[in-house]
Scaffold this active site. Structure first.
Site, short mmCIF file in Angstrom:
data_model
loop_
_atom_site.label_atom_id
_atom_site.label_comp_id
_atom_site.label_asym_id
_atom_site.label_seq_id
_atom_site.Cartn_x
_atom_site.Cartn_y
_atom_site.Cartn_z
N GLU A 31 -2.49 7.68 -20.13
CA GLU A 31 -2.44 6.75 -18.99
C GLU A 31 -0.99 6.48 -18.59
O GLU A 31 -0.68 6.40 -17.40
CB GLU A 31 -3.13 5.43 -19.33
CG GLU A 31 -4.63 5.53 -19.33
CD GLU A 31 -5.31 4.18 -19.48
OE1 GLU A 31 -4.70 3.25 -20.03
OE2 GLU A 31 -6.47 4.07 -19.05
N GLY A 169 -9.24 -8.05 14.66
CA GLY A 169 -8.16 -8.45 13.75
C GLY A 169 -8.48 -9.61 12.82
O GLY A 169 -7.58 -10.26 12.31
#
Length: 184
Positions: A31, A169
């Site tokens: 990782e 928006g």
């Protein structure tokens, strides 16, 4: 493992908490390699190393518990060329991560150290997220309207609904409000 790698790719920030036994886990080291790749690539992920009860130089140079863990990894992969290449990638990722600006939290009050880390990450995220608002025409009017509805000076719970047809928006205004409130 695939889900974990996808989550790493999609993250804006990666906190890497180095502890004494960190290098014993091949999964964690894989990782870390992915995190460091994402830092270099186009997503330019923010990586913050945290040294929890471990000396940063032990991580950087793989000493002490890190040296013991790598000795075990090397003995496991001694006859495997691909395995030894993987061990080398782990070493390089550890060194690169330990070279980044981070936190050595061996001293001090743990909760204060954590708060400092949270504040730093929040400030970095707010800088990136608020910057997109500069080019949106007329956003200030909407932000002021929603702030007035929230009555920020009153110490109470407020809920404001933002509704309207799609594409006008609403989500942008909601994100902008959250971004500006976080920075207050």
């Amino acid at each position: 493992m695939i889900k974990g790698l996808k989550a790493i790719e999609e993250s804006q920030v990666a906190l890497v908490v180095f502890s004494e036994n960190y290098a014993t886990s091949r999964w964690v080291l894989n990782e870390l390699v992915k995190i460091m790749e994402c830092k270099k690539e186009e997503n330019r992920q923010i990586v913050v190393p945290i040294f929890y009860n471990v000396d940063p130089s032990h991580v950087r140079h793989q000493r002490e518990s890190f040296a013991k863990a790598f000795a075990k990894h090397q003995s496991k992969y001694k006859d495997d060329v691909e395995g030894m290449e993987k061990v080398q990638r782990w070493r390089l990722a550890l060194t690169a991560a330990a070279d980044l600006e981070g936190y050595d939290i061996r001293q001090g009050v743990e909760s204060e150290n954590i708060q400092q880390i949270v504040n730093q990450i929040s400030s970095k995220l707010c800088k990136t997220s608020v910057s997109y608002l500069q080019n949106i025409v007329g956003i200030d009017t909407h932000l002021e309207e929603v702030k007035s509805q929230l009555k920020l000076g009153i110490n109470d719970v407020r809920i404001v609904g933002i509704w309207g047809m799609g594409g006008i928006g609403k989500t942008t205004v909601a994100r902008a409000i959250v971004d500006t409130l976080v920075s207050i």
